[in-house]
Design a protein around this motif. Structure first.
Motif, PDB file in Angstrom:
ATOM      1  N   MET A  92       0.875  -1.554  -0.070  1.00 29.28           N
ATOM      2  CA  MET A  92      -0.077   0.455  -0.139  1.00 29.28           C
ATOM      3  C   MET A  92       0.742   0.772  -0.005  1.00 29.28           C
ATOM      4  SD  MET A  92      -3.706  -0.869  -0.135  1.00 29.28           S
ATOM      5  CE  MET A  92      -4.233   0.884   0.154  1.00 29.28           C
ATOM      6  N   ARG A  93       1.721   1.305   0.772  1.00 29.64           N
ATOM      7  CA  ARG A  93       3.209   2.341   1.177  1.00 29.64           C
ATOM      8  C   ARG A  93       3.070   2.776  -0.508  1.00 29.64           C
ATOM      9  NH1 ARG A  93       5.854   5.438   4.482  1.00 29.64           N
ATOM     10  NH2 ARG A  93       5.187   3.871   5.966  1.00 29.64           N
ATOM     11  N   GLY A  94       3.556   1.320  -1.512  1.00 31.14           N
ATOM     12  CA  GLY A  94       4.150   2.009  -3.001  1.00 31.14           C
ATOM     13  C   GLY A  94       3.694   2.531  -3.814  1.00 31.14           C
ATOM     14  N   ILE A  95       1.827   1.874  -3.440  1.00 33.72           N
ATOM     15  CA  ILE A  95       0.916   2.084  -4.320  1.00 33.72           C
ATOM     16  C   ILE A  95       0.908   3.692  -3.872  1.00 33.72           C
ATOM     17  CG2 ILE A  95      -1.680   1.857  -4.980  1.00 33.72           C
ATOM     18  CD1 ILE A  95      -1.377  -1.021  -3.892  1.00 33.72           C
ATOM     19  N   ALA A  96       0.546   3.834  -2.761  1.00 34.05           N
ATOM     20  CA  ALA A  96       0.446   5.335  -2.168  1.00 34.05           C
ATOM     21  C   ALA A  96       2.166   6.413  -2.795  1.00 34.05           C
ATOM     22  CB  ALA A  96       0.375   5.553  -0.954  1.00 34.05           C
ATOM     23  N   GLN A  97       3.037   6.030  -3.152  1.00 34.00           N
ATOM     24  CA  GLN A  97       3.647   6.513  -3.257  1.00 34.00           C
ATOM     25  C   GLN A  97       3.966   6.761  -5.273  1.00 34.00           C
ATOM     26  OE1 GLN A  97       7.789   4.679  -1.670  1.00 34.00           O
ATOM     27  NE2 GLN A  97       7.450   5.638  -0.189  1.00 34.00           N
ATOM     28  N   ALA A  98       3.410   5.219  -5.927  1.00 32.76           N
ATOM     29  CA  ALA A  98       3.288   5.866  -7.423  1.00 32.76           C
ATOM     30  C   ALA A  98       2.686   6.941  -8.039  1.00 32.76           C
ATOM     31  CB  ALA A  98       3.215   4.126  -7.831  1.00 32.76           C
ATOM     32  N   ALA A  99       1.246   6.768  -6.571  1.00 32.27           N
ATOM     33  CA  ALA A  99       0.301   7.728  -7.577  1.00 32.27           C
ATOM     34  C   ALA A  99       0.813   9.121  -6.392  1.00 32.27           C
ATOM     35  CB  ALA A  99      -0.807   7.103  -6.957  1.00 32.27           C
ATOM     36  N   GLY A 100       1.278   9.711  -5.865  1.00 31.81           N
ATOM     37  CA  GLY A 100       2.163  10.728  -5.534  1.00 31.81           C
ATOM     38  C   GLY A 100       0.975  10.663  -4.665  1.00 31.81           C
ATOM     39  N   LYS A 135      -5.282  -3.890   0.688  1.00 31.59           N
ATOM     40  CA  LYS A 135      -4.967  -4.273  -0.694  1.00 31.59           C
ATOM     41  C   LYS A 135      -6.318  -5.359  -1.384  1.00 31.59           C
ATOM     42  CE  LYS A 135      -0.452  -6.399  -1.253  1.00 31.59           C
ATOM     43  NZ  LYS A 135       0.554  -6.911  -1.355  1.00 31.59           N
ATOM     44  N   ASP A 136      -6.259  -6.293  -0.400  1.00 32.52           N
ATOM     45  CA  ASP A 136      -7.533  -6.911  -0.468  1.00 32.52           C
ATOM     46  C   ASP A 136      -9.102  -5.867  -0.908  1.00 32.52           C
ATOM     47  OD1 ASP A 136      -6.040  -9.246  -0.656  1.00 32.52           O
ATOM     48  OD2 ASP A 136      -7.224  -9.771   1.347  1.00 32.52           O
ATOM     49  N   HIS A 137      -9.165  -4.928  -0.435  1.00 27.00           N
ATOM     50  CA  HIS A 137     -10.285  -4.293  -0.759  1.00 27.00           C
ATOM     51  C   HIS A 137      -9.822  -3.612  -1.880  1.00 27.00           C
ATOM     52  CE1 HIS A 137     -10.784  -4.451   4.193  1.00 27.00           C
ATOM     53  NE2 HIS A 137     -12.145  -3.920   3.601  1.00 27.00           N
ATOM     54  N   LEU A 138      -9.053  -3.332  -2.132  1.00 28.33           N
ATOM     55  CA  LEU A 138      -8.442  -2.848  -3.369  1.00 28.33           C
ATOM     56  C   LEU A 138      -8.520  -3.510  -4.431  1.00 28.33           C
ATOM     57  CD1 LEU A 138      -5.221  -0.511  -3.808  1.00 28.33           C
ATOM     58  CD2 LEU A 138      -6.257  -1.827  -6.029  1.00 28.33           C
ATOM     59  N   VAL A 139      -8.120  -4.679  -4.118  1.00 29.90           N
ATOM     60  CA  VAL A 139      -9.024  -5.492  -5.298  1.00 29.90           C
ATOM     61  C   VAL A 139     -10.372  -6.009  -5.704  1.00 29.90           C
ATOM     62  CG1 VAL A 139      -8.185  -8.032  -6.554  1.00 29.90           C
ATOM     63  CG2 VAL A 139      -6.499  -6.977  -5.150  1.00 29.90           C
ATOM     64  N   GLN A 140     -10.915  -5.021  -4.730  1.00 31.88           N
ATOM     65  CA  GLN A 140     -12.220  -5.667  -4.879  1.00 31.88           C
ATOM     66  C   GLN A 140     -12.581  -4.876  -5.350  1.00 31.88           C
ATOM     67  OE1 GLN A 140     -13.736  -8.534  -4.462  1.00 31.88           O
ATOM     68  NE2 GLN A 140     -12.417  -9.593  -2.857  1.00 31.88           N
ATOM     69  N   GLU A 141     -11.890  -3.198  -5.229  1.00 30.22           N
ATOM     70  CA  GLU A 141     -13.131  -2.588  -6.257  1.00 30.22           C
ATOM     71  C   GLU A 141     -12.579  -2.585  -7.822  1.00 30.22           C
ATOM     72  OE1 GLU A 141     -13.948   1.404  -6.804  1.00 30.22           O
ATOM     73  OE2 GLU A 141     -14.481   0.430  -5.105  1.00 30.22           O
ATOM     74  N   PHE A 142     -11.435  -3.048  -7.925  1.00 36.64           N
ATOM     75  CA  PHE A 142     -10.490  -3.482  -8.742  1.00 36.64           C
ATOM     76  C   PHE A 142     -11.889  -4.414  -9.918  1.00 36.64           C
ATOM     77  CE2 PHE A 142      -8.910  -6.319 -12.436  1.00 36.64           C
ATOM     78  CZ  PHE A 142      -8.487  -5.338 -13.130  1.00 36.64           C
ATOM     79  N   TYR A 143     -12.214  -5.664  -8.951  1.00 36.76           N
ATOM     80  CA  TYR A 143     -13.532  -6.363  -9.388  1.00 36.76           C
ATOM     81  C   TYR A 143     -14.468  -5.154 -10.058  1.00 36.76           C
ATOM     82  CZ  TYR A 143     -10.829 -10.246  -8.022  1.00 36.76           C
ATOM     83  OH  TYR A 143      -9.891 -11.329  -7.992  1.00 36.76           O
ATOM     84  N   ALA A 144     -14.894  -4.436  -9.090  1.00 37.27           N
ATOM     85  CA  ALA A 144     -16.076  -3.911  -9.052  1.00 37.27           C
ATOM     86  C   ALA A 144     -16.462  -2.817 -10.304  1.00 37.27           C
ATOM     87  CB  ALA A 144     -16.477  -2.952  -7.973  1.00 37.27           C
ATOM     88  N   THR A 145     -14.593  -1.887 -10.262  1.00 36.69           N
ATOM     89  CA  THR A 145     -14.670  -1.392 -11.387  1.00 36.69           C
ATOM     90  C   THR A 145     -14.640  -2.165 -12.950  1.00 36.69           C
ATOM     91  OG1 THR A 145     -13.169   0.170 -10.652  1.00 36.69           O
ATOM     92  CG2 THR A 145     -13.066   0.391 -12.555  1.00 36.69           C
TER      93      THR A 145
END
Length: 224
Positions: free
Chosen positions: A37-45, A58-68
């Motif tokens: 999550m730290r790496g994702i935040a840094q890469a996203a600014g 990360k699991d919540h994030l992947v579920q959002e990806f599925y939903a998208t």
């Protein structure tokens, strides 16, 4: 009093999409396990706290990806499914929209699938955590069935959207492993599978096959 960014605002939705898109890119480039999550935040600014505000893990994030993905698939075929039509044409539209929507994520899917298919994984499409995205996908296939002008056996009609979703999962798994240019073999699979499914649905109405159809549905409901 507000304690953080507004998740429901336009800016909040943009931030969520940025986080999801960044995560997908990192999952593709370095794998799910090595992405933090730290790496994702840094890469996203973004600050780490901001990223965690939107996605606790990360699991919540992947579920959002599925939903998208499911929301984008539903939107891609909404206009064409708004009008009644033959079952096979409507099913081709839904399956085709799914493959088209997933296309940008093909490079990422190969690295991710081993985690998603692991028994008991919350990232499995069959898990309780994936229920919202799964129901959204089944909802699109329910639209296929309900708007069909083709006669469908009434008892089969009840379970048909879920059965079509299982077929869709099979197509998705094939797509993950499809190394043909532009995954053209997956397109061929959809083109050839839809008429076969349409034929099976039509045959289910025949009196000689009705009892067999009932037994098959009974078994499916027991195993569901």
């Amino acid at each position: 009093m507000s304690t953080g960014p507004d998740r429901t605002s336009e800016r909040g939705e943009q931030t969520k999409r940025l986080i999801v898109d960044t995560a997908v890119r990192l999952f593709r480039d370095q794998g799910y396990d090595k992405t933090t999550m730290r790496g994702i935040a840094q890469a996203a600014g973004l600050s780490v706290g901001n990223a965690y505000y939107y996605f606790p893990s990360k699991d919540h994030l992947v579920q959002e990806f599925y939903a998208t993905v499911q929301a984008d698939t539903a939107a891609a075929c909404a206009d064409r499914l708004a009008r009644p039509g033959p079952f096979d044409e409507r099913l081709r539209v839904a399956f085709g929209a799914m493959v088209e929507t997933m296309a940008p994520y093909h490079a990422f899917a190969g690295k991710f699938i081993k985690i998603a298919v692991e028994p008991g994984s919350p990232l499995s499409p069959f898990s309780a955590e994936s229920a919202p995205a799964r129901e959204r996908s089944i909802g699109t296939l329910r639209d296929v069935v309900e708007g069909s002008t083709t006669k469908i056996d009434p008892e089969l009609r009840v379970d048909l959207p879920e059965l079509l979703w299982l077929c869709q999962m099979g197509i998705t798994l094939y797509w993950v492993h499809d190394s043909s240019p532009g995954q053209e073999k997956t397109t061929l699979l959809v083109d050839r599978a839809v008429p076969l499914i349409d034929r099976l649905v039509s045959l289910a109405r025949m009196p000689v096959l009705r009892s067999l159809n009932r037994e098959a549905l009974k078994l499916y409901r027991m195993l569901r």
